[in-house]
Design an enzyme around this catalytic site. Structure first.
Site, PDB file in Angstrom:
ATOM      1  N   SER A  64      21.248  10.775  -4.560  1.00 38.34           N
ATOM      2  CA  SER A  64      21.704  11.909  -4.030  1.00 38.34           C
ATOM      3  C   SER A  64      22.380  11.981  -2.469  1.00 38.34           C
ATOM      4  O   SER A  64      22.428  13.614  -2.636  1.00 38.34           O
ATOM      5  CB  SER A  64      20.353  12.840  -4.838  1.00 38.34           C
ATOM      6  OG  SER A  64      20.568  13.021  -5.643  1.00 38.34           O
ATOM      7  N   LYS A  68      18.657  21.593   2.688  1.00 39.77           N
ATOM      8  CA  LYS A  68      19.530  21.547   1.570  1.00 39.77           C
ATOM      9  C   LYS A  68      18.462  22.745   0.804  1.00 39.77           C
ATOM     10  O   LYS A  68      17.257  23.063   1.647  1.00 39.77           O
ATOM     11  CB  LYS A  68      18.941  20.421   0.960  1.00 39.77           C
ATOM     12  CG  LYS A  68      19.089  20.189  -0.719  1.00 39.77           C
ATOM     13  CD  LYS A  68      19.138  18.445  -1.594  1.00 39.77           C
ATOM     14  CE  LYS A  68      19.474  18.210  -2.094  1.00 39.77           C
ATOM     15  NZ  LYS A  68      19.528  16.905  -3.131  1.00 39.77           N
ATOM     16  N   SER A 116      22.754  14.954  -5.455  1.00 41.63           N
ATOM     17  CA  SER A 116      22.929  16.580  -5.693  1.00 41.63           C
ATOM     18  C   SER A 116      22.867  17.140  -4.584  1.00 41.63           C
ATOM     19  O   SER A 116      23.186  17.842  -4.435  1.00 41.63           O
ATOM     20  CB  SER A 116      21.329  16.709  -6.146  1.00 41.63           C
ATOM     21  OG  SER A 116      20.276  16.155  -4.947  1.00 41.63           O
TER      22      SER A 116
END
Length: 481
Positions: free
Chosen positions: A175, A76, A151
């Site tokens: 998330s 990420k 997210s």
């Protein structure tokens, strides 16, 4: 090769069925050919990945291969990577190239994993749909007109589209679990402090926690074994030695007590989602587990408390990005005030600005006790609910998200509706507990996730509970592509 799990890749590499260079090149070609449909990657590091893969093949040939040697994954874009842009999905950090690796990235490098690149995300991890990224929205591989969740939507979409077998992610209010639920992947949020936050760009420091997204619980256990280690550089790290989270994957579930919170099956839950979760609970009964109805009476206060505490911490953490010390700087400022105002106004997106304003207001003189202190008191009550529940049961189960993936743009004009996407996940972050989401069926062709909540530091049992379900069912094998 793109259909292989991490466990299968490890086996294939060690048995010389294929090389790390071969599978890395194959996945890089898939990313190049298909990711335009999903936008799951912000940065692809092809040359670097192939060099890492060649080195991994050499170690495999020499019999010097660590746990994940030669396995391609993605990170990420919230984790700092030495020499590779780390944008956090924001224009503010569009040109940031860290001179160091995050602790999580270091762990995967020590384990010999290959980094394919950095995945897309909501700006500064603020969002539940992956629509607030400066680099454009991520699309759900199950239906390109729908969101993948946020997210960590880029990581989830990349795994679901079989562009990589696993990816790192972070979970501040759901998330990891919510995008895993929306994309038919398996995502784990560990106990707060299990995984070092050093080198992970902060959103809300008392809630943020790194974890893996993969296709199976076994793969998630393999990844978590690499991520969770003691780190003196992070004062919130639990300073526990690394563990093998695959050690309990063969344990029977006979006699397991599963808590089912009545508050998780009320108003707001999509009927189809509720039915799939109930079917999963019945499957657990067949495996020998016992269902116990429990109550988490302060669940309804989790979202309001979270949206005071998290923005308050964000307003402090993001104050460093001002165009002077760090981050984007506007062009031709008229004076210092103009420099600050335009740099932050142009560098941050709408959702980030909204949360900074809310957080600053909650911390301001005269309102601190009324909002921030009150929210922290509610947080204690929520934590006590879970402590009492775990006196009766071994794990807690319920839905991960209230409904399957919604359409792109459907909730952009209604932030409160978007915040309610995390209604079943936020309380776990406030309490600091471990939890995960795994596939348990579909509604109208879209995936549904089952959430398993574990007791503190009980990740090994939680992962086995998920693994046993995946041995008995095949929902996790369903593919979007």
């Amino acid at each position: 090769m793109h259909q292989l799990t991490i466990a299968e890749i490890i086996k294939g590499l060690r048995e010389r069925q294929f090389s790390s260079v071969e599978i890395t090149r194959h996945l890089l070609e898939r990313i190049q050919q298909q990711d335009a449909d999903y936008n799951s990657f912000i940065t692809v590091t092809a040359e670097r990945a192939l060099a890492q893969a060649a080195a991994a093949d050499e170690r495999l040939a020499n019999g010097d291969a660590p746990a994940l040697c030669g396995v391609p994954i993605a990170h990420k874009d919230i984790f700092c990577t030495r020499g590779v842009r780390t944008s956090c999905g924001s224009r503010m950090l569009d040109n940031f190239v860290p001179p160091y690796d995050a602790a999580v990235v270091e762990g995967f490098e020590r384990a010999g994993a290959i980094s394919l690149g950095k995945t897309n995300m909501d700006e500064f991890a603020m969002g539940s749909s992956n629509e607030s990224s400066f680099y454009g929205p991520v699309k759900n591989p199950w239906d390109n007109s729908r969101v993948p969740g946020g997210s960590s939507g880029g990581s989830a979409a990349a795994v679901a589209a079989q562009l990589c077998p696993g990816a790192t992610a972070t979970d501040t209010g759901g998330s990891i679990r919510q995008p895993a639920s929306l994309t038919n992947t398996t995502g784990v949020k560990p106990t707060y402090g299990r995984v070092s936050r050093w080198g992970m760009i902060a959103f809300a420091s008392s809630l943020d926690q790194g974890g893996p997204i993969a296709r199976t619980a076994e793969d998630a256990a393999l990844m978590l074994s690499v991520m969770a280690d003691r780190d003196p550089r992070d004062s919130t790290n639990l300073q526990r030695e690394a563990e093998d989270f695959t050690r309990d994957l063969g344990q029977s579930l006979h006699g397991l007590r599963i808590g089912v919170p009545r508050e998780y099956f009320g108003e707001g839950l999509n009927s189809g989602t509720g039915e799939r979760v109930q079917e999963a609970l019945r499957e657990y009964e067949k495996l020998g587990a016992q269902l116990v109805e429990i109550s988490l009476p302060h669940t309804h206060l989790a979202v309001p408390a979270y949206y005071v505490i998290a923005p308050a911490e964000a307003s402090a953490n993001l104050s460093r990005f001002d165009g002077v010390r760090y981050g984007y700087r506007c062009e031709n400022p008229a004076d210092l005030r103009d420099l600050y105002m335009r740099s932050r106004g142009e560098g941050f997106g709408e959702e980030v600005q909204r949360r900074i304003l809310v957080g600053t207001y909650a911390l301001s003189a005269g309102y601190y006790d009324a909002y921030y202190n009150k929210a922290q008191q509610v947080r204690r009550l929520i934590k006590q609910d879970f402590v009492k529940a775990f006196e009766q049961v071994d794990v807690i189960m319920g839905p991960t998200a209230p409904s399957p993936a919604f359409e792109l743009g459907a909730k952009q004009a209604d932030p409160v509706s978007m915040y309610l996407e995390d209604i079943y996940t936020i309380a776990i972050n406030l309490a600091g507990l471990p939890a995960m989401s795994l596939p348990c069926g579909t509604v109208d062709g879209l995936p549904v996730g089952l959430q398993i909540i574990g007791n503190y530091l009980d990740e090994a049992r939680m992962l086995n509970v998920a693994h046993q379900y995946q041995l008995a069912t095949e929902w996790h094998k369903a593919s979007a592509v």
